[in-house]
Design an enzyme around this catalytic site. Structure first.
Site, PDB file in Angstrom:
ATOM      1  CB  SER A 137      -0.876  -0.025   1.149  1.00  0.00           C
ATOM      2  OG  SER A 137      -2.008   0.915   1.162  1.00  0.00           O
ATOM      3  CG  ASP A 175      -6.187  -2.900  -3.514  1.00  0.00           C
ATOM      4  OD1 ASP A 175      -6.753  -2.192  -2.722  1.00  0.00           O
ATOM      5  OD2 ASP A 175      -4.969  -3.355  -3.350  1.00  0.00           O
ATOM      6  CG  HIS A 192      -5.325  -2.845   0.518  1.00  0.00           C
ATOM      7  ND1 HIS A 192      -4.900  -2.126  -0.688  1.00  0.00           N
ATOM      8  CD2 HIS A 192      -4.612  -2.308   1.309  1.00  0.00           C
ATOM      9  CE1 HIS A 192      -4.076  -1.263  -0.366  1.00  0.00           C
ATOM     10  NE2 HIS A 192      -3.671  -1.165   1.006  1.00  0.00           N
TER      11      HIS A 192
END
Length: 468
Positions: free
Chosen positions: A184, A408, A436
């Site tokens: 991320s 995602d 995610h």
């Protein structure tokens, strides 16, 4: 070189899990608060090192970051024995760090628990101008203590400064080149590192890509679209289960009705819980659950229960997402997220722009558009200085693997190709899954990414891995 001390018992207490077969050590590296002034004041960046007691054929260190900004890399590293493949744990020391401003590394601590409760509970889509203005005031009041406490030093809590800390960590652990796994926001750290230090990379896995070229508005709109898609996928899975889904054949309609009901009358907590669940809590819970497909059944329960007057599961999801503890205190994740994100922002929107986008995105993204616009208020009223990170190709870097998940919501799949192209050495791996980030889920993802970390031989560019 870093000095390490045994801290296994402390780490096990902090994560609530016993760790067998590993040695756990804690250390710190001292870095300048401002890398442009290396002889000035300093921060201590906290680290943890996890290594197998039967380690053999050691390659070096694997630096990990879970994202955020604001999430603890120490917590992630401490849990890697529970999820990283054995062949990775056998060959690497896993090193996690709390980035500056986070957790144990000079944490930013200026947003009160009361202000965090208030901003979470606030209506995620205040239509009347008066209510919108009240939220602007709430954010200004919440953030002002940050400037009073930290002043100009708020500008040191930036992505570029953290990236330079990462290179100090590489040197402190004795690695001539870095092996890195970033999730991320951690992909942004990796991308900026690759641009600044391309010759110091051994192997980089960037999973859940952030496009460094996006401004805050474009990134937020991408998330609005991503969460809409993720909720549609959740709703389709619910519908396919028929009577087995407790929120009926039309999950979007059910949630819409719940939000209207809760807006009219917030739901009182149970079992000593003094809070009442608002639309803010409900939507925060929905957002939290969409990050991980395994949470979809919990989301069904949360929506079904709150519709019957029980917000317990809504609060549980919300609190895990916002870092709220059982006693009403918070960790500093929100403080760090706000400080780092707003310091990084090249061109934050004005309050008036947020108001305009709120209306526009409400029409385009019915569930998440207006709420995502409202999240930008924090940076719209941010009084601190700005320190945008540098953007550019990683000239001279070896192959870097960029992993994207088609479902995602938080780092939409479209970012994957943009990040890989921008780096110039990016190799794309696609996971046709939900939630995610991807590694090490499924055999295809696990084997290809692990092999790259071990050998530096990247998977074929454009590799697509099935959902299971």
């Amino acid at each position: 070189m870093a000095k390490w001390t045994d801290c296994k018992a402390e780490i096990e207490r902090s994560i609530g899990t016993s760790l067998s077969g590993v040695q756990v050590d804690c250390g710190a590296v001292r870095v300048p608060q401002d890398w442009a002034n290396p002889t000035g004041a300093t921060f201590d960046i906290a680290m943890v090192r996890v290594r197998r007691t039967d380690q053999k054929n050691r390659i070096g260190s694997l630096l990990v970051n879970p994202g955020g900004p604001g999430a603890s890399g120490i917590e992630l590293a401490a849990q890697t024995p529970l999820f990283l493949p054995g062949e990775i744990m056998e060959r690497f020391d896993v090193v996690g760090f709390d980035p500056r401003g986070v957790g144990k590394s000079a944490p930013v601590d200026c947003l009160t628990a009361a202000s965090k409760d208030a901003t979470t509970a606030a209506n995620p889509d205040p239509a009347p101008q008066k209510e919108f203005d009240e939220q602007v005031k709430l954010w200004r009041t919440s953030i002002n203590p940050c400037v009073s406490k930290y002043g100009q030093s708020l500008g040191y809590y930036s992505t570029e400064q953290t990236v330079r800390d990462m290179d100090a960590i590489r040197e402190a652990v004795g690695d001539p080149k870095m092996t890195y796994l970033g999730y991320s926001y951690g992909t942004l750290l990796g991308a900026v590192y690759a641009h600044l230090y391309p010759g110091r990379i051994r192997a980089f896995v960037l999973d859940g890509a952030v496009d460094p070229n996006l401004d805050g508005i474009t990134a937020s709109e991408g998330q609005a679209a991503g969460f809409e898609k993720a909720f549609d996928n959740f709703a389709a899975a619910c519908r396919a289960r028929g009577s087995g889904c407790p929120i009926g054949p039309d999950a979007r309609r059910t949630l819409h009705d719940v939000l209207i009901t809760v807006q009219k009358k917030p739901v009182a907590g149970r079992g000593g819980e003094k809070r009442t669940a608002t639309t803010g809590h409900v939507l925060s819970a929905v957002t939290a659950a969409l990050y991980v497909k395994a949470q979809w059944p919990t989301l069904e329960k949360a929506i079904a229960d709150v519709s019957k007057g029980d917000p317990t599961t809504v609060f549980a999801l919300n609190d895990s997402f916002t870092g709220r503890n059982a006693d009403g205190s918070y960790n500093n994740m929100t403080d760090a997220f706000t400080a780092i994100g707003c310091t990084d922002d090249r061109n934050p929107p004005t309050v008036a722009k947020v108001r305009t986008l709120q209306a526009e995105w409400r029409r385009k993204y019915p569930l998440f558009g207006a709420p995502l616009a409202m999240t930008m208020l924090s940076c719209a009223v941010w009084p601190g200085t700005h320190d945008p990170y540098p953007v550019g190709a990683a000239f001279g870097a070896p192959p870097i693997v960029v992993v994207g998940t088609t479902g995602d919501p938080a780092t939409p799949y479209a970012n994957t190709a943009k990040l890989a192209s921008g780096l110039g050495t990016g190799h794309i791996v696609t996971w046709q899954g939900e939630g995610h980030t991807a590694y090490p889920q499924t055999t295809c993802i696990r084997e290809n990414i692990s092999n790259y970390l071990l050998t530096t031989n990247p998977p074929p560019d454009g590799l697509t891995c099935p959902a299971s």
